[in-house]
Design a protein around this motif. Sequence first.
Motif, PDB file in Angstrom:
ATOM      1  N   ALA A  46      32.169  46.372  31.798  1.00  0.00           N
ATOM      2  CA  ALA A  46      30.775  46.022  32.071  1.00  0.00           C
ATOM      3  C   ALA A  46      30.306  46.704  33.358  1.00  0.00           C
ATOM      4  O   ALA A  46      31.084  46.934  34.276  1.00  0.00           O
ATOM      5  CB  ALA A  46      30.625  44.510  32.200  1.00  0.00           C
ATOM      6  N   GLN A  47      29.028  47.015  33.445  1.00  0.00           N
ATOM      7  CA  GLN A  47      28.469  47.657  34.627  1.00  0.00           C
ATOM      8  C   GLN A  47      28.432  46.704  35.820  1.00  0.00           C
ATOM      9  O   GLN A  47      28.695  47.086  36.937  1.00  0.00           O
ATOM     10  CB  GLN A  47      27.054  48.162  34.324  1.00  0.00           C
ATOM     11  CG  GLN A  47      26.995  49.270  33.305  1.00  0.00           C
ATOM     12  CD  GLN A  47      27.526  50.578  33.853  1.00  0.00           C
ATOM     13  OE1 GLN A  47      27.495  50.818  35.037  1.00  0.00           O
ATOM     14  NE2 GLN A  47      28.036  51.415  32.967  1.00  0.00           N
ATOM     15  N   ALA A  48      28.076  45.457  35.588  1.00  0.00           N
ATOM     16  CA  ALA A  48      27.943  44.467  36.664  1.00  0.00           C
ATOM     17  C   ALA A  48      29.174  43.580  36.729  1.00  0.00           C
ATOM     18  O   ALA A  48      29.092  42.366  36.695  1.00  0.00           O
ATOM     19  CB  ALA A  48      26.689  43.646  36.447  1.00  0.00           C
ATOM     20  N   ALA A  49      30.339  44.182  36.866  1.00  0.00           N
ATOM     21  CA  ALA A  49      31.581  43.404  36.882  1.00  0.00           C
ATOM     22  C   ALA A  49      31.949  42.908  38.269  1.00  0.00           C
ATOM     23  O   ALA A  49      32.978  42.285  38.444  1.00  0.00           O
ATOM     24  CB  ALA A  49      32.723  44.250  36.323  1.00  0.00           C
ATOM     25  N   ALA A  50      31.122  43.168  39.271  1.00  0.00           N
ATOM     26  CA  ALA A  50      31.431  42.745  40.632  1.00  0.00           C
ATOM     27  C   ALA A  50      30.909  41.334  40.872  1.00  0.00           C
ATOM     28  O   ALA A  50      30.079  41.089  41.719  1.00  0.00           O
ATOM     29  CB  ALA A  50      30.820  43.724  41.622  1.00  0.00           C
ATOM     30  N   GLY A  51      31.425  40.376  40.129  1.00  0.00           N
ATOM     31  CA  GLY A  51      31.001  38.997  40.265  1.00  0.00           C
ATOM     32  C   GLY A  51      32.005  38.191  41.060  1.00  0.00           C
ATOM     33  O   GLY A  51      32.739  38.707  41.905  1.00  0.00           O
ATOM     34  N   ASP A  52      32.037  36.911  40.811  1.00  0.00           N
ATOM     35  CA  ASP A  52      32.962  36.004  41.479  1.00  0.00           C
ATOM     36  C   ASP A  52      34.392  36.344  41.061  1.00  0.00           C
ATOM     37  O   ASP A  52      34.678  36.461  39.870  1.00  0.00           O
ATOM     38  CB  ASP A  52      32.604  34.569  41.081  1.00  0.00           C
ATOM     39  CG  ASP A  52      33.409  33.542  41.839  1.00  0.00           C
ATOM     40  OD1 ASP A  52      34.002  33.910  42.868  1.00  0.00           O
ATOM     41  OD2 ASP A  52      33.433  32.382  41.400  1.00  0.00           O
ATOM     42  N   PRO A  53      35.322  36.502  42.000  1.00  0.00           N
ATOM     43  CA  PRO A  53      36.693  36.859  41.633  1.00  0.00           C
ATOM     44  C   PRO A  53      37.382  35.796  40.779  1.00  0.00           C
ATOM     45  O   PRO A  53      38.236  36.112  39.955  1.00  0.00           O
ATOM     46  CB  PRO A  53      37.409  37.028  42.970  1.00  0.00           C
ATOM     47  CG  PRO A  53      36.397  36.935  44.023  1.00  0.00           C
ATOM     48  CD  PRO A  53      35.126  36.477  43.431  1.00  0.00           C
ATOM     49  N   ALA A  54      37.008  34.535  40.939  1.00  0.00           N
ATOM     50  CA  ALA A  54      37.622  33.475  40.136  1.00  0.00           C
ATOM     51  C   ALA A  54      37.249  33.636  38.663  1.00  0.00           C
ATOM     52  O   ALA A  54      38.090  33.449  37.781  1.00  0.00           O
ATOM     53  CB  ALA A  54      37.195  32.106  40.653  1.00  0.00           C
ATOM     54  N   VAL A  55      36.002  33.999  38.414  1.00  0.00           N
ATOM     55  CA  VAL A  55      35.560  34.193  37.029  1.00  0.00           C
ATOM     56  C   VAL A  55      36.264  35.405  36.429  1.00  0.00           C
ATOM     57  O   VAL A  55      36.714  35.373  35.282  1.00  0.00           O
ATOM     58  CB  VAL A  55      34.024  34.352  36.974  1.00  0.00           C
ATOM     59  CG1 VAL A  55      33.565  34.688  35.568  1.00  0.00           C
ATOM     60  CG2 VAL A  55      33.335  33.110  37.474  1.00  0.00           C
ATOM     61  N   THR A  56      36.400  36.457  37.225  1.00  0.00           N
ATOM     62  CA  THR A  56      37.087  37.658  36.750  1.00  0.00           C
ATOM     63  C   THR A  56      38.546  37.354  36.429  1.00  0.00           C
ATOM     64  O   THR A  56      39.071  37.783  35.400  1.00  0.00           O
ATOM     65  CB  THR A  56      37.000  38.778  37.801  1.00  0.00           C
ATOM     66  OG1 THR A  56      35.627  39.004  38.101  1.00  0.00           O
ATOM     67  CG2 THR A  56      37.608  40.057  37.277  1.00  0.00           C
TER      68      THR A  56
END
Length: 68
Positions: A46-56
């Motif tokens: 995904a392009q916007a994969a820089a989210g919350d590390p816990a979700v990742t």
Amino acid sequence: MSAPTYPRPRPATRGRIDIRLPWWALALPTLAFIVLLALILNPTDAQAAAGDPAVTRLFEHIQQLTGL
């Protein structure tokens, strides 16, 4: 001046309701679900994969469990 309206004739049924769906009525929602699930399970694409590390980490764990 209004035109007269006539009621539509009802089809003859044999005591049961016969509903037929076209093939795409089930295929398109199924395809959309599979595509969205694949995007969720593989967040690195995904392009916007820089989210919350816990979700990742949660998605990565789910991906490892499913073997994808």
